[in-house]
Write a protein that holds these residues in place. Structure first.
Motif, PDB file in Angstrom:
ATOM      1  N   ARG A   1      47.159  49.277  38.166  1.00 27.98           N
ATOM      2  CA  ARG A   1      47.245  49.572  36.738  1.00 27.98           C
ATOM      3  C   ARG A   1      45.939  49.194  36.059  1.00 27.98           C
ATOM      4  O   ARG A   1      45.375  48.127  36.329  1.00 27.98           O
ATOM      5  N   PRO A   2      45.423  50.040  35.173  1.00 32.36           N
ATOM      6  CA  PRO A   2      44.222  49.668  34.421  1.00 32.36           C
ATOM      7  C   PRO A   2      44.435  48.382  33.634  1.00 32.36           C
ATOM      8  O   PRO A   2      45.519  48.142  33.086  1.00 32.36           O
ATOM      9  N   ARG A   3      43.399  47.543  33.584  1.00 35.30           N
ATOM     10  CA  ARG A   3      43.461  46.261  32.887  1.00 35.30           C
ATOM     11  C   ARG A   3      42.608  46.349  31.627  1.00 35.30           C
ATOM     12  O   ARG A   3      41.481  46.833  31.659  1.00 35.30           O
ATOM     13  N   TYR A   4      43.147  45.839  30.525  1.00 35.97           N
ATOM     14  CA  TYR A   4      42.470  45.951  29.242  1.00 35.97           C
ATOM     15  C   TYR A   4      41.922  44.621  28.731  1.00 35.97           C
ATOM     16  O   TYR A   4      41.079  44.600  27.842  1.00 35.97           O
ATOM     17  N   THR A   5      42.411  43.502  29.255  1.00 40.45           N
ATOM     18  CA  THR A   5      41.890  42.189  28.892  1.00 40.45           C
ATOM     19  C   THR A   5      41.567  41.431  30.165  1.00 40.45           C
ATOM     20  O   THR A   5      42.153  41.687  31.224  1.00 40.45           O
ATOM     21  N   ARG A   6      40.629  40.469  30.069  1.00 42.56           N
ATOM     22  CA  ARG A   6      40.187  39.740  31.249  1.00 42.56           C
ATOM     23  C   ARG A   6      41.317  38.933  31.869  1.00 42.56           C
ATOM     24  O   ARG A   6      41.319  38.699  33.083  1.00 42.56           O
ATOM     25  N   ASP A   7      42.251  38.472  31.043  1.00 40.69           N
ATOM     26  CA  ASP A   7      43.321  37.629  31.577  1.00 40.69           C
ATOM     27  C   ASP A   7      44.526  38.431  32.059  1.00 40.69           C
ATOM     28  O   ASP A   7      45.519  37.852  32.509  1.00 40.69           O
ATOM     29  N   ALA A   8      44.459  39.758  31.971  1.00 43.68           N
ATOM     30  CA  ALA A   8      45.566  40.580  32.468  1.00 43.68           C
ATOM     31  C   ALA A   8      45.597  40.516  33.993  1.00 43.68           C
ATOM     32  O   ALA A   8      44.552  40.586  34.650  1.00 43.68           O
ATOM     33  N   PRO A   9      46.772  40.389  34.597  1.00 45.05           N
ATOM     34  CA  PRO A   9      46.839  40.313  36.060  1.00 45.05           C
ATOM     35  C   PRO A   9      46.480  41.651  36.697  1.00 45.05           C
ATOM     36  O   PRO A   9      46.648  42.716  36.093  1.00 45.05           O
ATOM     37  N   LEU A  10      45.959  41.588  37.909  1.00 48.48           N
ATOM     38  CA  LEU A  10      45.657  42.796  38.671  1.00 48.48           C
ATOM     39  C   LEU A  10      46.918  43.200  39.429  1.00 48.48           C
ATOM     40  O   LEU A  10      47.321  42.544  40.387  1.00 48.48           O
ATOM     41  N   GLU A  11      47.553  44.292  38.989  1.00 46.83           N
ATOM     42  CA  GLU A  11      48.806  44.763  39.583  1.00 46.83           C
ATOM     43  C   GLU A  11      48.497  45.918  40.534  1.00 46.83           C
ATOM     44  O   GLU A  11      48.224  47.029  40.099  1.00 46.83           O
ATOM     45  N   GLU A  12      48.544  45.638  41.831  1.00 45.85           N
ATOM     46  CA  GLU A  12      48.175  46.612  42.851  1.00 45.85           C
ATOM     47  C   GLU A  12      49.403  47.041  43.654  1.00 45.85           C
ATOM     48  O   GLU A  12      50.314  46.253  43.884  1.00 45.85           O
ATOM     49  N   THR A  13      49.389  48.286  44.072  1.00 49.56           N
ATOM     50  CA  THR A  13      50.422  48.807  44.968  1.00 49.56           C
ATOM     51  C   THR A  13      49.767  49.792  45.922  1.00 49.56           C
ATOM     52  O   THR A  13      48.806  50.470  45.559  1.00 49.56           O
ATOM     53  N   ARG A  14      50.286  49.870  47.136  1.00 51.54           N
ATOM     54  CA  ARG A  14      49.697  50.807  48.099  1.00 51.54           C
ATOM     55  C   ARG A  14      50.246  52.201  47.857  1.00 51.54           C
ATOM     56  O   ARG A  14      51.453  52.426  47.916  1.00 51.54           O
ATOM     57  N   MET A  15      49.338  53.134  47.609  1.00 56.18           N
ATOM     58  CA  MET A  15      49.724  54.525  47.406  1.00 56.18           C
ATOM     59  C   MET A  15      49.782  55.266  48.734  1.00 56.18           C
ATOM     60  O   MET A  15      50.694  56.055  48.997  1.00 56.18           O
ATOM     61  N   MET A  16      48.784  55.035  49.594  1.00 57.57           N
ATOM     62  CA  MET A  16      48.709  55.694  50.900  1.00 57.57           C
ATOM     63  C   MET A  16      47.845  54.828  51.803  1.00 57.57           C
ATOM     64  O   MET A  16      47.271  53.824  51.361  1.00 57.57           O
ATOM     65  N   SER A  17      47.733  55.203  53.050  1.00 55.05           N
ATOM     66  CA  SER A  17      46.912  54.427  53.968  1.00 55.05           C
ATOM     67  C   SER A  17      45.434  54.605  53.624  1.00 55.05           C
ATOM     68  O   SER A  17      45.037  55.576  52.967  1.00 55.05           O
ATOM     69  N   ALA A  18      44.621  53.657  54.097  1.00 58.20           N
ATOM     70  CA  ALA A  18      43.177  53.759  53.871  1.00 58.20           C
ATOM     71  C   ALA A  18      42.628  55.019  54.519  1.00 58.20           C
ATOM     72  O   ALA A  18      41.720  55.673  53.981  1.00 58.20           O
ATOM     73  N   GLY A  19      43.170  55.393  55.696  1.00 64.49           N
ATOM     74  CA  GLY A  19      42.700  56.596  56.366  1.00 64.49           C
ATOM     75  C   GLY A  19      43.005  57.860  55.591  1.00 64.49           C
ATOM     76  O   GLY A  19      42.150  58.744  55.453  1.00 64.49           O
ATOM     77  N   ALA A  20      44.219  57.975  55.068  1.00 63.17           N
ATOM     78  CA  ALA A  20      44.579  59.154  54.280  1.00 63.17           C
ATOM     79  C   ALA A  20      43.726  59.235  53.017  1.00 63.17           C
ATOM     80  O   ALA A  20      43.282  60.330  52.622  1.00 63.17           O
ATOM     81  N   ALA A  21      43.497  58.097  52.362  1.00 61.77           N
ATOM     82  CA  ALA A  21      42.666  58.090  51.155  1.00 61.77           C
ATOM     83  C   ALA A  21      41.248  58.547  51.471  1.00 61.77           C
ATOM     84  O   ALA A  21      40.634  59.306  50.706  1.00 61.77           O
ATOM     85  N   PHE A  22      40.705  58.101  52.606  1.00 61.26           N
ATOM     86  CA  PHE A  22      39.357  58.515  53.001  1.00 61.26           C
ATOM     87  C   PHE A  22      39.290  60.020  53.225  1.00 61.26           C
ATOM     88  O   PHE A  22      38.362  60.692  52.758  1.00 61.26           O
ATOM     89  N   ILE A  23      40.253  60.566  53.945  1.00 63.60           N
ATOM     90  CA  ILE A  23      40.227  62.000  54.262  1.00 63.60           C
ATOM     91  C   ILE A  23      40.337  62.837  52.992  1.00 63.60           C
ATOM     92  O   ILE A  23      39.589  63.803  52.799  1.00 63.60           O
ATOM     93  N   VAL A  24      41.268  62.489  52.109  1.00 59.73           N
ATOM     94  CA  VAL A  24      41.447  63.265  50.879  1.00 59.73           C
ATOM     95  C   VAL A  24      40.193  63.163  50.011  1.00 59.73           C
ATOM     96  O   VAL A  24      39.725  64.170  49.448  1.00 59.73           O
ATOM     97  N   ARG A  25      39.623  61.966  49.909  1.00 64.69           N
ATOM     98  CA  ARG A  25      38.392  61.830  49.113  1.00 64.69           C
ATOM     99  C   ARG A  25      37.270  62.665  49.710  1.00 64.69           C
ATOM    100  O   ARG A  25      36.506  63.312  48.973  1.00 64.69           O
TER     101      ARG A  25
END
Length: 765
Positions: free
Chosen positions: A455-479
């Motif tokens: 999720r985009p963060r708007y303040t420095r103290d906002a937590p970094l909320e990460e989730t896996r969308m796809m594997s690193a390999g799939a992301a590389f190929i699509v990019r």
């Protein structure tokens, strides 16, 4: 000391403490009405919001103010500030003596603490008011540290008009933060609270200069004669006081999300924000009325938002200036296709060169078309994604499952809104749902972050909320596909996209209501939207012609870093594959490899071509030929010796689209006369009225010839194509009139939804 005296002192002290608790000083509490200022990451005010009395105030800490100002303030106003208990008896006696001898007030004798007390609890300029001010000062000293008292003065000192505090005055009059004040500017803002209405530098520069020079004269023993002399030469030039207005919709959003914070410190980059707003403003002249734009720029490493433009022009209400289109949910058009192919890669359904059918198809009654209203026939995943072809995307989604696709997006952090009561269906991939620019940018960041969205963060103290969308390999190929077209395009075209370093996708919603473009570089993820916030169509406005150029310009303006080397992650390798089967070429006999391609494969798997939707049977099959004639035969009708030939079958929907060279070795030969009654998969549909090789001649300068296209056989509806372009769809048994105004060869194809087809080639002269 006698016991009676001690008791009297204790009683007096107790009485004072009780009175102090019953009548505390009116300190600004957290729940009290206050002004708010929303700041960029470097402290630049984006937008200031006044308090209920319409006062502009920029709360500031002591360490954010120039030491020159603090030196001048304490030396000129209260040089014993660090030592007295809130009231300076010597200063009061001196002021009283000056008043008694001159008959007028020469100096007030007020300490900085007393001035803060008067700001918080205004009192009349009378003896009674002065006594009340002194009591309040003592109360402040009991409750607060010297630093806290000083910061109250820094934030609340009157600076003229609706301005309060040194930071607000410095920004408004001088256009700079209070941390960067020169000696002359520090002296000016030091003296300004003594008579803020009379000494305003924007209205009375000469008065302000004379008062400033008095402070400078006092500071000669601290700063030295030479520095003071140089400071006196500096003119008093103040800009017109105006409200800061950078990223106004973003600032309004942060103010509402943090209502109790006087200072909202954000992640925005003021310089980058200014460039993005200028880019949007530069396009207003070519946009129709009521059309707006939005842009969002996010740092891939931290997901901090660096630029946020919610509308095209905050001052133009006709363009719905107050509608924040970063947050609004709209149809995303084709911008979800990269996620579809990435998730299909992870599911083992495809590789980068899997064979797909870009031909008219019906998916349980759903008949998607392409934006350009034509079809390409056999295409790879790479080509389908780069050209944003609709039918292949629906074909892949049909295999993956729309409900599963939407659920996987949701797990990856991208939520889609469906119409009330609706369930995900195949139209989702073409924009049949809604999401926001904010959501898309957070999801697209996964292509530059090893498949992890956030999720985009708007303040420095906002937590970094990460989730896996796809594997690193799939992301590389699509990019890689979005950036350069994949291995084949890189080899043929020299990898133009790789040098540019931007992988992006466009999208256009139904009826030209929304034009999108979202992309990633090594450093940033950027998304733009163009359209009318009220949902009115804009014919001719689509992602490729209106949003993509804006996206490229934003990247060029804010991300000048060249792309770095990119190494495929573990599990991503190159392999030679073959059409039509889709598997590795080294596992196949040469006769089954009709076309060889280089593909990215994931985890060593080269999945076969998706199952044929129109006919059953294995993709590899054995055919029989007459040993002498080479014609097709079968047991029971062969006159002579038969030989077995192993064949690779193309999907039925693609057979009409094969070029002549491919057709010769991909399709079986004609049936031998003795086997003419055999039922072939392509039998049952026959074009009538025109025949193979026929020449149609124009009648002099008369009108273009018009042919009546008709076919016998087929079920339900027939789709007609001319040179691969869809020209019409009619019920089986009905005719289609078609003009041929341009001379040249034409391949006419008719096909039904069951995969039966016939094709003839004619020439118009």
């Amino acid at each position: 000391m006698s016991r009676r005296l001690r008791l009297a002192l204790a009683a007096a002290l107790t009485l004072l403490l009780v009175a102090d608790q019953l009548f505390p000083p009116p300190l600004p509490g957290r729940a009290a009405p206050h002004a708010q200022v929303v700041l960029a990451r470097d402290g630049t005010p984006l937008r200031a919001f006044p308090d209920r009395t319409h006062i502009w105030r920029h709360p500031v800490r002591q360490d954010e103010v120039s030491p020159r100002y603090l030196e001048a303030l304490i030396s000129y106003e209260d040089r014993f500030f660090r030592w007295h208990p809130g009231v300076n008896p010597l200063a009061l006696l001196r002021a009283a003596g000056q008043w008694a001898t001159s008959g007028r007030v020469v100096s007030g004798g007020s300490t900085l603490t007393m001035q803060v007390a008067r700001i918080l609890d205004p009192t009349p300029r009378t003896l009674r008011g002065k006594l009340r001010q002194m009591v309040r000062a003592l109360q402040l000293e009991l409750r607060l540290s010297k630093r806290e008292i000083l910061e109250l003065y820094l934030g609340y000192a009157p600076m003229g008009g609706v301005l309060e505090g040194v930071e607000a005055a410095s920004r408004a009059y001088l256009g700079k933060p209070a941390a960067r004040l020169t000696e002359a500017e520090a002296a000016l803002l030091t003296v300004l609270p003594q008579a803020p209405s009379l000494l305003r530098p924007d209205r009375y520069p000469e008065r302000a200069r004379a008062a400033r020079d008095k402070v400078l004269a006092r500071m000669a023993r601290h700063w030295g004669a030479e520095r003071v002399r140089d400071a006196r030469e500096e003119p008093v030039i103040a800009q017109t006081v105006r409200e800061p207005l950078l990223a106004p919709l973003f600032a309004e959003r942060l103010r509402r999300e943090h209502p109790r914070r006087p200072r909202v410190e954000t992640t925005l980059d003021a310089g980058m924000q200014g460039m993005v707003e200028q880019l949007l403003a530069s396009r207003l002249s070519v946009l129709p009325p009521r059309v707006s734009m939005a842009a969002l720029v996010v740092d891939n490493a931290t997901l901090e938002v660096l630029a946020y433009a919610g509308s095209a022009d905050f001052g133009d209400e006709s363009r719905f200036s107050h509608v924040d289109m970063v947050r609004a949910t709209r149809s995303p058009g084709s911008t979800l296709k990269p996620f579809l192919y990435g998730l299909a890669l992870d599911e083992g359904l495809i590789h980068s060169e899997s064979l797909l059918a870009d031909v008219p198809q019906s998916f349980a009654g759903y008949q998607p078309g392409n934006f350009q209203a034509n079809f390409s026939g056999p295409v790879s995943v790479s080509h389908a994604l780069q050209k944003s072809l609709n039918v292949p995307a629906v074909e892949v989604l049909d295999r993956l499952g729309p409900q599963r696709f939407v659920a996987q997006l949701r797990r990856g952090g991208l939520r889609l809104e469906l119409p009330r009561g609706a369930v995900p269906n195949l139209s989702v991939i073409l924009g049949g749902a809604a999401t926001s620019l904010e959501g898309l940018v957070g999801a697209y960041s996964s292509f530059a972050r090893g498949g992890i969205a956030a999720r985009p963060r708007y303040t420095r103290d906002a937590p970094l909320e990460e989730t896996r969308m796809m594997s690193a390999g799939a992301a590389f190929i699509v990019r890689d596909i979005l950036e350069s077209g994949g291995p084949l395009a890189r080899a043929v075209e020299g990898g133009v996209g790789v040098r540019r370093g931007i992988a992006f996708k466009t999208g256009t919603s139904f009826g030209f209501r929304d034009a999108w473009s979202v992309g990633v570089s090594d450093r940033l993820t950027v998304g733009v939207w163009v359209g009318r916030p009220d949902g009115t169509p804009n014919p001719g406005f689509f992602g490729a012609n209106i949003a993509a150029p804006l996206l490229i310009d934003v990247f060029s303006a804010v991300d000048g870093a060249p792309p770095g080397p990119r190494v495929p992650p573990a599990g991503v390798t190159l392999a030679k594959i073959c059409w039509p089967l889709g598997t590795r070429s080294d596992d196949l006999p040469a006769g089954l490899c009709h076309e060889q391609r280089t593909a990215w494969i994931l985890n060593g798997a080269a999945p076969p071509t998706l199952p044929d939707r129109l006919r059953g049977g294995a993709a590899r099959y054995t055919d029989h030929r007459d040993a002498d004639s080479g014609l097709r035969v079968r047991a029971g009708c062969a006159a002579g010796e038969m030989r077995a030939v192993e064949m690779a079958r193309w999907p039925a929907a693609l057979e009409p689209w094969l070029d002549s060279a491919t057709r010769q070795h991909a399709l079986p030969p004609a049936w031998a006369p003795a086997c003419k009654d055999a039922v072939a998969p392509e039998a049952g549909l026959k074009i009538v009225g025109v025949s193979e090789g026929e020449t149609i001649r124009r009648a002099g300068t008369g009108p273009a010839p018009e042919l009546r296209l008709e076919a016998r056989g087929g079920q339900d509806a027939l789709t007609w194509l001319v040179n691969g372009v869809h020209v019409g769809r009619v019920a089986a048994g009905r005719t289609l009139l078609r003009k041929f105004p341009v001379a040249g060869p034409y391949r006419i194809t008719a096909m039904d939804d069951a995969g039966r087809f016939d094709s003839v080639e004619i020439s118009v002269r």
